[in-house]
Scaffold this active site. Structure first.
Site, PDB file in Angstrom:
ATOM      1  N   SER A   7      -5.948  -0.405 -16.050  1.00 19.30           N
ATOM      2  CA  SER A   7      -6.966   0.551 -16.511  1.00 19.30           C
ATOM      3  C   SER A   7      -6.581   1.136 -17.866  1.00 19.30           C
ATOM      4  O   SER A   7      -7.441   1.308 -18.737  1.00 19.30           O
ATOM      5  CB  SER A   7      -7.127   1.695 -15.507  1.00 19.30           C
ATOM      6  OG  SER A   7      -7.346   1.168 -14.222  1.00 19.30           O
ATOM      7  N   SER A  39      -7.493  -8.442  -8.500  1.00 24.41           N
ATOM      8  CA  SER A  39      -7.888  -9.849  -8.300  1.00 24.41           C
ATOM      9  C   SER A  39      -6.658 -10.703  -7.958  1.00 24.41           C
ATOM     10  O   SER A  39      -6.236 -11.524  -8.762  1.00 24.41           O
ATOM     11  CB  SER A  39      -8.640 -10.392  -9.513  1.00 24.41           C
ATOM     12  OG  SER A  39      -8.099  -9.980 -10.745  1.00 24.41           O
TER      13      SER A  39
HETATM   14  N1  LIG Z   1      -4.810  -2.230   0.127  1.00 23.89           N
HETATM   15  C1  LIG Z   1      -4.903  -2.038  -1.185  1.00 23.89           C
HETATM   16  N2  LIG Z   1      -4.396  -2.966  -2.049  1.00 23.89           N
HETATM   17  C2  LIG Z   1      -4.506  -2.778  -3.360  1.00 23.89           C
HETATM   18  N3  LIG Z   1      -5.126  -1.713  -3.942  1.00 23.89           N
HETATM   19  C3  LIG Z   1      -5.653  -0.782  -3.127  1.00 23.89           C
HETATM   20  C4  LIG Z   1      -5.563  -0.906  -1.724  1.00 23.89           C
HETATM   21  N4  LIG Z   1      -6.169   0.172  -1.167  1.00 23.89           N
HETATM   22  C5  LIG Z   1      -6.621   0.930  -2.168  1.00 23.89           C
HETATM   23  N5  LIG Z   1      -6.320   0.372  -3.348  1.00 23.89           N
HETATM   24  C6  LIG Z   1      -6.768   0.925  -4.634  1.00 23.89           C
HETATM   25  O1  LIG Z   1      -7.822   0.071  -5.054  1.00 23.89           O
HETATM   26  C7  LIG Z   1      -7.604  -0.398  -6.358  1.00 23.89           C
HETATM   27  C8  LIG Z   1      -7.747  -1.902  -6.440  1.00 23.89           C
HETATM   28  O2  LIG Z   1      -9.086  -2.274  -6.365  1.00 23.89           O
HETATM   29  P1  LIG Z   1      -9.514  -3.696  -6.926  1.00 23.89           P
HETATM   30  O3  LIG Z   1     -10.985  -3.771  -6.788  1.00 23.89           O
HETATM   31  O4  LIG Z   1      -8.954  -3.880  -8.293  1.00 23.89           O
HETATM   32  O5  LIG Z   1      -8.777  -4.690  -5.919  1.00 23.89           O
HETATM   33  S1  LIG Z   1      -9.062  -6.229  -5.660  1.00 23.89           S
HETATM   34  O6  LIG Z   1      -9.237  -6.885  -6.962  1.00 23.89           O
HETATM   35  O7  LIG Z   1     -10.266  -6.331  -4.830  1.00 23.89           O
HETATM   36  O8  LIG Z   1      -7.876  -6.726  -4.949  1.00 23.89           O
HETATM   37  C9  LIG Z   1      -6.193  -0.042  -6.741  1.00 23.89           C
HETATM   38  O9  LIG Z   1      -6.321   0.473  -8.052  1.00 23.89           O
HETATM   39  P2  LIG Z   1      -5.313   0.109  -9.229  1.00 23.89           P
HETATM   40  O10 LIG Z   1      -4.080   0.904  -8.910  1.00 23.89           O
HETATM   41  O11 LIG Z   1      -6.028   0.591 -10.449  1.00 23.89           O
HETATM   42  O12 LIG Z   1      -5.066  -1.363  -9.259  1.00 23.89           O
HETATM   43  C10 LIG Z   1      -5.739   0.972  -5.730  1.00 23.89           C
HETATM   44  O13 LIG Z   1      -5.844   2.264  -6.279  1.00 23.89           O
HETATM   45  N1  LIG Z   2       2.222   0.061 -21.281  1.00 19.92           N
HETATM   46  C1  LIG Z   2       2.614   1.055 -20.493  1.00 19.92           C
HETATM   47  N2  LIG Z   2       3.860   1.559 -20.589  1.00 19.92           N
HETATM   48  C2  LIG Z   2       4.253   2.547 -19.773  1.00 19.92           C
HETATM   49  N3  LIG Z   2       3.492   3.126 -18.832  1.00 19.92           N
HETATM   50  C3  LIG Z   2       2.246   2.642 -18.691  1.00 19.92           C
HETATM   51  C4  LIG Z   2       1.732   1.592 -19.498  1.00 19.92           C
HETATM   52  N4  LIG Z   2       0.480   1.342 -19.133  1.00 19.92           N
HETATM   53  C5  LIG Z   2       0.194   2.192 -18.125  1.00 19.92           C
HETATM   54  N5  LIG Z   2       1.233   2.983 -17.865  1.00 19.92           N
HETATM   55  C6  LIG Z   2       1.314   4.021 -16.823  1.00 19.92           C
HETATM   56  O1  LIG Z   2       1.386   3.349 -15.579  1.00 19.92           O
HETATM   57  C7  LIG Z   2       0.608   4.001 -14.606  1.00 19.92           C
HETATM   58  C8  LIG Z   2      -0.427   3.040 -14.026  1.00 19.92           C
HETATM   59  O2  LIG Z   2      -1.335   2.687 -15.033  1.00 19.92           O
HETATM   60  P1  LIG Z   2      -2.819   2.258 -14.676  1.00 19.92           P
HETATM   61  O3  LIG Z   2      -3.487   1.900 -15.954  1.00 19.92           O
HETATM   62  O4  LIG Z   2      -3.467   3.298 -13.827  1.00 19.92           O
HETATM   63  O5  LIG Z   2      -2.536   0.936 -13.812  1.00 19.92           O
HETATM   64  P2  LIG Z   2      -3.500   0.088 -12.888  1.00 19.92           P
HETATM   65  O6  LIG Z   2      -4.906   0.283 -13.398  1.00 19.92           O
HETATM   66  O7  LIG Z   2      -3.032  -1.321 -13.042  1.00 19.92           O
HETATM   67  O8  LIG Z   2      -3.291   0.627 -11.513  1.00 19.92           O
HETATM   68  C9  LIG Z   2      -0.032   5.207 -15.292  1.00 19.92           C
HETATM   69  O9  LIG Z   2       0.741   6.332 -14.986  1.00 19.92           O
HETATM   70  C10 LIG Z   2       0.054   4.857 -16.770  1.00 19.92           C
HETATM   71  O10 LIG Z   2       0.185   6.008 -17.569  1.00 19.92           O
END
Ligand SMILES: Nc1ncnc2c1ncn2[C@@H]1O[C@H](COP(=O)(O)OS(=O)(=O)O)[C@@H](OP(=O)(O)O)[C@H]1O
Ligand SMILES: Nc1ncnc2c1ncn2[C@@H]1O[C@H](COP(=O)(O)OP(=O)(O)O)[C@@H](O)[C@H]1O
Length: 303
Positions: free
Chosen positions: A140, A207
């Site tokens: 993100s 994904s």
């Molecule tokens: N079981 C489980 N596994 C992974 N992630 C989980 C789960 N439950 C909730 N979350 C939250 O949902 C975000 C991921 O959603 P996505 O739509 O990217 O997932 S997927 O592509 O369908 O696998 C993911 O957000 P990101 O941290 O931004 O990746 C999590 O916050």
């Molecule tokens: N390039 C980077 N270096 C260090 N920290 C990062 C970097 N990119 C993201 N972060 C930190 O990592 C954490 C997760 O980032 P986020 O963008 O929410 O990840 P995701 O969407 O894959 O879950 C956040 O606290 C963000 O500030």
């Protein structure tokens, strides 16, 4: 920080690529999920045990020439949904058939304003930047930084963030394997529409399955699906844990969490790898610049 350009793949980061599967399921052969089109009937299908349903797509006109499901080298072709259902249900280890296209008697209406015209207007080329990686890998953050960077260059972008889309369009979907596949399929289809609108669409979602990502790639014209792998080790993501989800997953309060008790399959041949390993930290803006340079080089920042 290094940028290594290989055959069609850009590797950028502080260490060498690590293509091991992540999580305790890494050695499993999972049922392969994908989008299978059956003589005009689009199905999200699956491979039988140990066999892979491969996609063979005419990407420019997929609505006219549907994607064909191929098992090994044999094209699977069905004339109606009953044939399809019979074929799938006769397979061993059938897990699930997800969505059968039910719309019939439909025709495609062409518009006098086409993608080309919209791209001329926007002075850019529509495409999909697909950011994949573990939760906490920075998807993100990169999506937002990239969007801002392109916006400052006068380019129109739109972000489809997995978390966000699950608040609306995909709020009916869980994190079970088939729901993740449907989540990705829907986002892939929406991203395709954005790209057709001439917009640089940034899709950021875990994904975790290659097959699902490849199915989205197959929806788009060659080159227009730019897969970006945020190659960040599980330990780093878990240490970040901004939402506290890893902690909950570790103590069993969330089941099927990617990287903990659910698999993540890293891309094998994506366009860009952004690595975050060891002590060296690549900033989100450096990562975004790498993607922007790629877009510039491939001509996406002009009509
Ligand atoms: N079981 C489980 N596994 C992974 N992630 C989980 C789960 N439950 C909730 N979350 C939250 O949902 C975000 C991921 O959603 P996505 O739509 O990217 O997932 S997927 O592509 O369908 O696998 C993911 O957000 P990101 O941290 O931004 O990746 C999590 O916050
Ligand atoms: N390039 C980077 N270096 C260090 N920290 C990062 C970097 N990119 C993201 N972060 C930190 O990592 C954490 C997760 O980032 P986020 O963008 O929410 O990840 P995701 O969407 O894959 O879950 C956040 O606290 C963000 O500030």
């Amino acid at each position: 920080m290094t940028a290594i350009r290989g055959a069609g793949q850009l590797v950028f980061g502080s260490s060498s690529p690590d293509c091991d599967e992540i999580g305790p399921f890494s050695s499993w052969r999972f049922a392969k999920l994908g989008f299978v089109s059956l003589n005009g009937t689009n199905v999200i299908g699956l491979g039988y045990s140990g066999k892979t349903v491969r996609l063979n797509a005419n990407v420019r006109s997929s609505f006219l020439n549907p994607i064909k499901a191929m098992e090994d080298s044999t094209t699977a072709s069905f004339t109606n949904t009953n044939d399809c259902a019979a074929a799938f249900s006769s397979g061993e280890n059938l897990h699930q058939m997800l969505t059968v296209r039910k719309s019939t008697n439909i025709a495609w209406h062409k518009s006098s304003v086409e993608k080309f015209d919209r791209q001329e207007l926007l002075q850019q080329k529509g495409c999909v930047i697909w950011i994949t990686g573990l939760s906490g890998s920075g998807k993100s953050t990169l999506a937002c930084t990239l969007s801002r960077g392109l916006h400052l260059r006068g380019k129109l972008t739109y972000i489809l963030d997995g978390d966000n889309v699950r608040h609306g369009l995909n709020s009916d979907l869980s994190f079970k394997v088939e729901d993740r596949a449907e989540n990705i399929r829907r986002i892939g289809e929406v991203a395709k529409l954005f790209a057709d609108a001439g917009i640089i669409c940034i899709a950021s979602l875990i994904s975790p399955y290659r097959k699902d990502r490849d199915a989205c790639r197959a929806l788009l014209p060659e080159g227009d699906f730019i897969e970006v792998f945020l190659d960040v080790p599980l330990q780093v993501c878990e240490a970040r844990d901004p939402k506290g989800l890893y902690k909950l997953a570790r103590c069993g309060k969330i089941k099927g969490f990617t990287g903990i008790d659910d698999p993540y399959e890293p891309p094998l041949n994506c366009e860009i790898v952004l690595q975050q390993k060891g002590g060296d930290c690549v900033s989100p803006s450096d990562m975004a610049e790498t993607v922007i340079s790629y877009l510039e080089e491939k001509g996406y920042l002009q009509a």
